[in-house]
Design an enzyme around this catalytic site. Structure first.
Site, short mmCIF file in Angstrom:
data_model
loop_
_atom_site.label_atom_id
_atom_site.label_comp_id
_atom_site.label_asym_id
_atom_site.label_seq_id
_atom_site.Cartn_x
_atom_site.Cartn_y
_atom_site.Cartn_z
N ASP A 79 0.95 -1.25 0.02
CA ASP A 79 -0.03 -0.03 -0.11
C ASP A 79 1.16 1.11 0.08
OD1 ASP A 79 1.08 0.32 2.59
OD2 ASP A 79 -0.96 -0.37 3.60
N ASP A 261 -8.11 -7.74 0.46
CA ASP A 261 -7.25 -7.99 1.40
C ASP A 261 -8.05 -7.73 2.64
OD1 ASP A 261 -6.16 -5.13 3.02
OD2 ASP A 261 -7.00 -4.83 1.20
N CYS A 310 -12.78 -29.10 6.82
CA CYS A 310 -11.50 -28.38 6.11
C CYS A 310 -10.29 -29.51 5.89
CB CYS A 310 -11.11 -27.36 7.33
SG CYS A 310 -9.84 -26.16 6.89
N CYS A 312 -7.17 -28.10 5.89
CA CYS A 312 -6.12 -27.27 6.32
C CYS A 312 -5.07 -28.38 7.21
CB CYS A 312 -6.12 -26.15 7.06
SG CYS A 312 -6.41 -26.13 8.72
N CYS A 315 -6.72 -28.72 10.96
CA CYS A 315 -7.84 -29.67 11.07
C CYS A 315 -7.24 -30.91 10.68
CB CYS A 315 -8.79 -29.04 9.76
SG CYS A 315 -9.45 -27.61 10.77
N HIS A 341 -5.44 -22.00 9.87
CA HIS A 341 -6.65 -22.43 9.61
C HIS A 341 -7.54 -21.49 8.98
CE1 HIS A 341 -10.81 -24.24 9.82
NE2 HIS A 341 -11.30 -22.96 10.25
ZN LIG Z 1 -8.77 -26.19 9.16
#
Ligand SMILES: [Zn+2]
Length: 356
Positions: A79, A261, A310, A312, A315, A341
């Site tokens: 930015d 963002d 999920c 990820c 998880c 996560h």
């Molecule tokens: Zn997750």
């Protein structure tokens, strides 16, 4: 409909729509850049204001550039510093073609930021997408205030374009960073249209819609998008700065926004709020999810994974009971696992929007 655009940067192409994790001070809080990349981030956003004040762009230039310093080889958007100057610095004053402000870090040393200086700093950082310095009017603001901010933003955009072109005249096109203009005008339709016209006339590689997500009701934000988006060229990326919640990103994406963002996934993670159960309708009519507050007593002996839907790394391994324990014990590991996560959730939403 969701747009499918390729944003070409000198550090590689980015497919829209995409979310930019925020590395405020040269780090996405609690993660290495390698980890952020493994979660599916195509690009990282960093803040000029913070890096200028500490450690300073000269030190980062000595390190090579920001990519080299924080070990991220993909594209970086920076930015201009304007948003932070106007929102964080307690004392600031627009004068003599720039803005003077006091650093909140060291008892108030004075700094002066001009459109040219904002470009110089971002060039030293090695940014791949450079944002021009603008004036973001607060919400609510009077028409007079909005007009002042708009006029200064246009004036600074012209100066930024000229200065950037002069600095880049001997640089081959494929090695140049992109330069993005910012449209202001608060919630006033006529001013938004005027700002868009003036910024488009100057001409940029991409267009950001600024001055939103500053406290206005969501309805006002979408009204602005409906006004501005039809005025923008199809072949240039459109960036909605600072937005937002999953449902806002879906709605804005359907209206034709490409880039997002927001501090929400990373900040909420640190405070124990976890986005779970992402469910995006195939026709994109709705996105459903739940926010789990991990300190809740009911998770004390919950040995199920945080989010069954999920994929990820958090998880795949850890239970709600363990995450709650880490949170209650203020173990730094909680922040890492929670950030992994939540960022996955945001990046996965973008991926699903792209895949439709
Ligand atoms: Zn997750």
């Amino acid at each position: 409909m969701i747009r499918d655009l390729k944003v070409k940067t000198r550090k590689g192409d980015i497919i829209t729509p995409f979310f930019m994790p925020i590395a405020t001070k040269g780090a996405v809080k609690n993660l290495t850049c390698e980890e952020v990349g493994a979660l599916g981030a195509q690009i990282i956003l960093s803040n000029t204001y913070h890096l200028h004040l500490r450690p300073g762009e000269d030190l980062i230039e000595k390190a090579g550039d920001l990519h080299e310093f924080m070990k991220w080889d993909g594209p970086i958007l920076t930015d201009s510093g304007g948003y932070q100057v106007f929102s964080l610095a307690k004392i600031r004053k627009i004068k003599e073609g720039g803005v003077e402000f006091q650093s909140p870090y060291d008892g108030g040393t004075k700094h002066f930021l001009t459109p040219e200086k904002a470009i110089d700093i971002q060039l030293k950082l090695g940014s791949d997408i450079i944002m021009v310095l603008d004036v973001c009017a607060p919400y609510p603001c009077s028409k007079g205030e909005a007009l002042d901010a708009l006029a200064t933003t246009t004036d600074w955009a012209k100066r930024s374009r000229d200065y950037f072109d002069e600095k880049m005249k001997d640089v081959p096109e494929e090695e140049r960073p992109l330069l993005f203009g910012i449209i202001q005008g608060s919630v006033y339709d006529d001013y938004r249209a005027r700002s868009a016209k003036e910024i488009l006339e100057i001409g940029f590689d991409g267009y950001a819609i600024g001055g939103l997500a500053v406290g206005e009701p969501g309805k006002e934000m979408f009204k602005v998008l409906d006004k501005v988006l039809p005025l923008l060229p199809e072949d240039r990326p459109r960036y909605l700065m600072g937005v937002g919640k999953p449902e806002q990103m879906l709605e804005a994406g359907k209206k034709g926004i490409d880039m997002f963002d927001c501090v929400l996934p990373t900040r909420n993670a640190r405070h124990g709020y976890l986005f779970t159960g992402l469910d995006l309708e195939e026709d994109l009519s709705d996105v459903r999810y739940k926010v789990v507050r991990i300190n809740n007593e009911k998770y004390k002996e919950d040995f199920g994974s945080l989010d069954k839907t999920c994929q990820c790394p958090t998880c795949q391994k850890y239970t709600r009971a363990y995450l709650r324990h880490l949170y209650m014990s203020e173990e730094p590991l909680f922040m890492r696992l929670a950030t992994i996560h939540n960022l996955w959730f945001y990046l996965d939403l973008m991926k699903r929007m792209r895949d439709v």
